[in-house]
Design a protein around this motif. Structure first.
Motif, mmCIF file in Angstrom:
data_model
loop_
_atom_site.group_PDB
_atom_site.id
_atom_site.type_symbol
_atom_site.label_atom_id
_atom_site.label_comp_id
_atom_site.label_asym_id
_atom_site.label_seq_id
_atom_site.Cartn_x
_atom_site.Cartn_y
_atom_site.Cartn_z
ATOM 1 N N SER A 432 104.997 -74.387 35.068
ATOM 2 C CA SER A 432 106.457 -74.418 35.177
ATOM 3 C C SER A 432 107.074 -73.026 35.076
ATOM 4 C CB SER A 432 107.040 -75.313 34.078
ATOM 5 O OG SER A 432 106.781 -74.775 32.792
ATOM 6 N N LYS A 433 106.268 -72.042 34.663
ATOM 7 C CA LYS A 433 106.775 -70.670 34.533
ATOM 8 C C LYS A 433 106.166 -69.739 35.578
ATOM 9 C CE LYS A 433 107.252 -71.344 29.548
ATOM 10 N NZ LYS A 433 106.762 -70.932 28.198
ATOM 11 N N MET A 434 105.538 -70.328 36.592
ATOM 12 C CA MET A 434 104.845 -69.516 37.594
ATOM 13 C C MET A 434 105.754 -69.084 38.732
ATOM 14 S SD MET A 434 101.122 -71.410 37.833
ATOM 15 C CE MET A 434 100.529 -70.371 39.168
ATOM 16 N N GLY A 435 107.011 -69.463 38.686
ATOM 17 C CA GLY A 435 107.929 -69.051 39.737
ATOM 18 C C GLY A 435 108.150 -70.107 40.793
ATOM 19 N N HIS A 436 107.358 -71.196 40.773
ATOM 20 C CA HIS A 436 107.581 -72.295 41.713
ATOM 21 C C HIS A 436 108.714 -73.171 41.196
ATOM 22 C CE1 HIS A 436 103.905 -71.868 44.217
ATOM 23 N NE2 HIS A 436 103.446 -71.273 43.133
ATOM 24 N N ARG A 437 109.474 -73.705 42.122
ATOM 25 C CA ARG A 437 110.475 -74.685 41.719
ATOM 26 C C ARG A 437 109.742 -75.906 41.193
ATOM 27 N NH1 ARG A 437 113.081 -79.033 43.932
ATOM 28 N NH2 ARG A 437 112.000 -78.845 45.922
ATOM 29 N N VAL A 438 110.040 -76.314 39.959
ATOM 30 C CA VAL A 438 109.322 -77.424 39.344
ATOM 31 C C VAL A 438 109.791 -78.722 39.984
ATOM 32 C CG1 VAL A 438 108.739 -78.590 37.195
ATOM 33 C CG2 VAL A 438 109.147 -76.123 37.202
ATOM 34 N N SER A 439 108.951 -79.296 40.822
ATOM 35 C CA SER A 439 109.310 -80.504 41.557
ATOM 36 C C SER A 439 108.698 -81.726 40.892
ATOM 37 C CB SER A 439 108.801 -80.406 43.004
ATOM 38 O OG SER A 439 107.400 -80.514 43.024
ATOM 39 N N SER A 440 109.083 -82.890 41.401
ATOM 40 C CA SER A 440 108.551 -84.138 40.855
ATOM 41 C C SER A 440 107.051 -84.246 41.087
ATOM 42 C CB SER A 440 109.273 -85.333 41.476
ATOM 43 O OG SER A 440 109.169 -85.298 42.877
ATOM 44 N N SER A 441 106.540 -83.602 42.138
ATOM 45 C CA SER A 441 105.097 -83.631 42.380
ATOM 46 C C SER A 441 104.340 -82.960 41.241
ATOM 47 C CB SER A 441 104.765 -82.937 43.697
ATOM 48 O OG SER A 441 105.205 -83.684 44.783
ATOM 49 N N ILE A 442 104.881 -81.866 40.741
ATOM 50 C CA ILE A 442 104.225 -81.167 39.635
ATOM 51 C C ILE A 442 104.280 -82.024 38.374
ATOM 52 C CG2 ILE A 442 104.245 -79.071 38.237
ATOM 53 C CD1 ILE A 442 105.581 -77.656 40.605
ATOM 54 N N TYR A 443 105.439 -82.620 38.126
ATOM 55 C CA TYR A 443 105.550 -83.511 36.974
ATOM 56 C C TYR A 443 104.570 -84.679 37.084
ATOM 57 C CZ TYR A 443 109.844 -81.479 34.975
ATOM 58 O OH TYR A 443 110.750 -80.663 34.369
ATOM 59 N N SER A 444 104.382 -85.173 38.310
ATOM 60 C CA SER A 444 103.557 -86.371 38.479
ATOM 61 C C SER A 444 102.109 -86.131 38.090
ATOM 62 C CB SER A 444 103.635 -86.872 39.924
ATOM 63 O OG SER A 444 102.974 -85.998 40.809
ATOM 64 N N VAL A 445 101.637 -84.886 38.160
ATOM 65 C CA VAL A 445 100.258 -84.585 37.763
ATOM 66 C C VAL A 445 100.073 -84.841 36.271
ATOM 67 C CG1 VAL A 445 98.493 -82.803 37.626
ATOM 68 C CG2 VAL A 445 99.989 -82.904 39.606
ATOM 69 N N LEU A 446 100.968 -84.286 35.452
ATOM 70 C CA LEU A 446 100.877 -84.526 34.004
ATOM 71 C C LEU A 446 101.204 -85.981 33.690
ATOM 72 C CD1 LEU A 446 100.390 -83.364 31.193
ATOM 73 C CD2 LEU A 446 102.811 -82.762 31.084
ATOM 74 N N LEU A 447 102.133 -86.554 34.431
ATOM 75 C CA LEU A 447 102.486 -87.953 34.216
ATOM 76 C C LEU A 447 101.268 -88.844 34.401
ATOM 77 C CD1 LEU A 447 104.760 -89.984 33.668
ATOM 78 C CD2 LEU A 447 105.191 -90.043 36.131
ATOM 79 N N ARG A 448 100.463 -88.517 35.406
ATOM 80 C CA ARG A 448 99.254 -89.300 35.630
ATOM 81 C C ARG A 448 98.303 -89.208 34.435
ATOM 82 N NH1 ARG A 448 94.371 -88.062 39.854
ATOM 83 N NH2 ARG A 448 92.955 -89.588 38.986
ATOM 84 N N VAL A 449 98.198 -88.009 33.850
ATOM 85 C CA VAL A 449 97.342 -87.829 32.669
ATOM 86 C C VAL A 449 97.822 -88.738 31.536
ATOM 87 C CG1 VAL A 449 96.607 -86.205 30.876
ATOM 88 C CG2 VAL A 449 96.680 -85.480 33.276
ATOM 89 N N TYR A 450 99.139 -88.757 31.318
ATOM 90 C CA TYR A 450 99.688 -89.610 30.263
ATOM 91 C C TYR A 450 99.413 -91.085 30.535
ATOM 92 C CZ TYR A 450 102.344 -85.657 28.323
ATOM 93 O OH TYR A 450 102.699 -84.477 27.721
ATOM 94 N N VAL A 451 99.590 -91.500 31.783
ATOM 95 C CA VAL A 451 99.357 -92.903 32.126
ATOM 96 C C VAL A 451 97.887 -93.261 31.940
ATOM 97 C CG1 VAL A 451 99.409 -94.598 33.996
ATOM 98 C CG2 VAL A 451 101.327 -93.027 33.694
#
Length: 601
Positions: A432-451
């Motif tokens: 999230s601090k790499m300069g990319h706009r934090v999109s829902s796709s990026i969130y979905s990766v961690l979300l999958r880990v939680y699920v």
């Protein structure tokens, strides 16, 4: 080629899951399933009699929206503007669009598919590949707020910068690679409206493809009618074919395949590959017929063809068949590329063949991983699935000092698989601090880990954080969220989330999103709601096939209710059940014979 078709035909006794036997995300279409739109040998007859003729079809009939995948089937219509591709888990391109590490596979494979779509020549491909990371126009397009590409292009021209085919090609390739199809479409619209250069067939084909991806195949059909007749060549028709194949529209895909022959276009490996990819999803028996046709037309399988076949066998758990294809490739002098190695290693890992998987992974790594840094994103998730904490840690240490975006995403998945959730969270924070706009796709990766770890509370907090950040929630995120609620036993919330997803104007929910909810209702014997989801899937453009009917019939069986007219409904959809589904249907037959009925008779 004949040997290839024989290998495919030997796969008809494979074990494949069904809704009542395997959990939702592992559903498969049985090999014995018949699709009413095709005959058993339609592709190898001289006149292709069993294919509907092209001119008999109505171009105005809607087939639902096209997804954002290239050879992978329908997924989200919404655009999430990130480097993360739309993932998929079952069969390497199934319409289900299930989340998996496959989408983190090699850049080379992504570029190759994009070049195939754009019909890039060798010289153009060399220029684009060399400069694909430094396209100034691409950077200008993605830097504008929202999705207003027009303003970025207007500013570009006002600054006196040149708009030429090389710059456009570089920008287009990068947009496609990152699946930013909405922006790519706006760019083609601006080019056409501003008449920067005369459109040729390649330009029309690219525009048609993007319209079909973003706005749906129906809109693509309408645009086809606007293309001047002189520019409706083989490239335009193969673009139409690929979109029908991607949306699993068997009837129209076969019709276009025939039309191309009628128009005098030569049979190509590309067109045959599209049909193989289609049949890989809907009727694997037909793949052997395509291979026989290729033999008849003296078409040699491309490396892409072999990769599809490798994935077909691997996803069907036919490891022996996959290895036979590997041997055939070796005998033909076809070397395994990185994509093929990735497919093989992934399926070895899924089959529990740890030693074989690791051998392939070591071959991918080469003598020096630092020198082959580009394979790290492929190695990480597979080592994670093999529970090789030592290897995941070793590879990440190589990347950690100066991590690339795709490596970081792969690492989040890998650490999640080896139960290192805190490490996955730390990498996510770094992304999230790499300069990319934090999109829902990026969130979905961690979300999958939680699920995956049933961390419901954290998953809900992450979804709230995503919403507060102003991210556009795409089909992938909805899919993960719906799965979260189903696995947490909150079926009403899952259903409610599915309703919200279907009401969105910007996305088409994944097929799995419907199946999570539908299968849970079926398990509970809730016929009313199972039927409701069944109809919603049809309205969303998903054709009724094995998985939907299997879940629907299971609902009647579990409710101990008669399924009146079910056979007629299946016949109306040109669907004919295999033996397993027929046995389930017999349990819900309102007219079945019982000892008591015999006495009453």
């Amino acid at each position: 080629m004949l040997a290839l078709s024989k290998v495919l035909r030997r796969s008809q006794s494979l074990r494949l899951g069904a809704c009542n036997a395997v959990y939702y995300s592992k559903l498969e279409i049985p090999i014995g399933e018949r699709n009413g739109a095709t005959g058993s040998n339609a592709l190898i007859h001289e006149k292709y009699e069993s294919f509907p003729r092209f001119y008999e079809l109505s171009w105005s009939s809607s087939t639902g929206r096209r997804s954002l995948s290239s050879e992978a089937g329908p997924k989200s219509v919404g655009e999430e503007d990130s480097d993360l591709e739309t993932p998929n888990k079952t069969s390497g391109g199934s319409e289900d669009g299930l989340q998996s590490e496959e989408e983190l596979s090699s850049d080379e494979g992504d570029i190759e598919r994009a070049e195939m779509e754009l019909d890039v020549t060798d010289s153009e491909a060399g220029k684009m590949t060399a400069s694909k990371r430094s396209s100034e126009l691409f950077n200008a397009i993605v830097s504008v707020s929202g999705l207003s590409v027009e303003s970025a292009l207007d500013k570009w021209v006002e600054e006196g910068k040149e708009i030429n085919r090389t710059e456009i090609g570089n920008a287009m390739l990068q947009l496609r690679k990152r699946r930013m199809y909405g922006r790519a479409l706006q760019m083609t619209e601006w080019l056409e409206e501003n008449k920067q250069f005369e459109f040729d067939e390649k330009d029309y084909a690219a525009r048609l493809d993007l319209i079909a991806k973003v706005r749906g195949v129906h809109k693509g059909e309408l645009y086809l009618e606007r293309i001047p007749e002189s520019f409706r060549g083989e490239l335009v028709y193969r673009t139409v074919l690929s979109n029908y194949a991607a949306t699993s529209n068997v009837t129209k895909a076969e019709a276009v395949f025939n039309k191309m022959k009628d128009l005098g276009f030569p049979r190509t490996s590309y067109a045959c590959d599209q049909m193989i990819t289609l049949y890989k999803r809907v009727n694997k028996k037909k793949i052997a017929d395509v291979l026989l046709l290729m033999e008849k037309e003296n078409l040699k399988p491309s490396l892409y063809t072999y990769n599809i076949l490798l994935d077909t066998k691997g996803s069907s758990n036919d490891i022996n068949g996959m290895e036979q294809i590997m041997e055939l490739m070796k005998s033909e002098g076809v070397e395994l590329d990185l994509r093929a190695q990735y497919i093989i290693a992934r399926h070895y890992a899924s089959a529990g063949l740890k030693e074989k998987a690791e051998k392939v992974l070591k071959e991918m790594e080469g003598e020096c991983l630092e020198a082959n840094r580009h394979v790290c994103k492929d190695l990480l998730p597979i080592y994670g699935s093999l529970q090789r904490e030592d290897e995941v840690t070793r590879i990440w240490k190589i990347c950690e000092e100066n991590p690339r975006f795709d490596e970081s995403l792969a690492a989040v998945l890998a650490f999640g698989k080896i139960n290192k959730v805190k490490e996955a969270e730390a990498i996510f924070e770094r992304i999230s601090k790499m300069g990319h706009r934090v999109s829902s796709s990026i969130y979905s990766v961690l979300l999958r880990v939680y699920v995956d770890h049933k961390m419901v509370s954290k998953a809900k907090d992450l979804v709230k954080q995503m919403s507060d950040s102003g991210c556009n929630i795409g089909a992938l995120t909805w899919d993960t969220l719906i799965r979260l609620y189903v696995e947490a036993g909150e079926l009403e919330k899952a259903d409610s989330s599915l309703v919200k997803a279907t009401q969105s104007k910007h996305i088409k929910p994944l097929m799995t999103s419907f199946m999570y909810v539908m299968c849970e209702y079926a398990r509970k014997g809730d016929v009313h709601n199972t039927e409701k989801i069944f109809q919603k899937m049809r309205q969303a453009g998903y054709q009724s096939r094995f998985r939907q009917f299997d879940a629907l019939i299971q609902a009647y069986v579990n409710a101990k209710a008669p399924a009146y007219g079910m056979k007629d409904r299946m016949k109306a959809d040109n669907f004919f059940p295999n033996s397993g589904l027929a046995a389930q249907l017999a349990k819900a037959d309102p007219f079945k014979k019982t000892p008591l009925s015999d006495i009453l008779d």
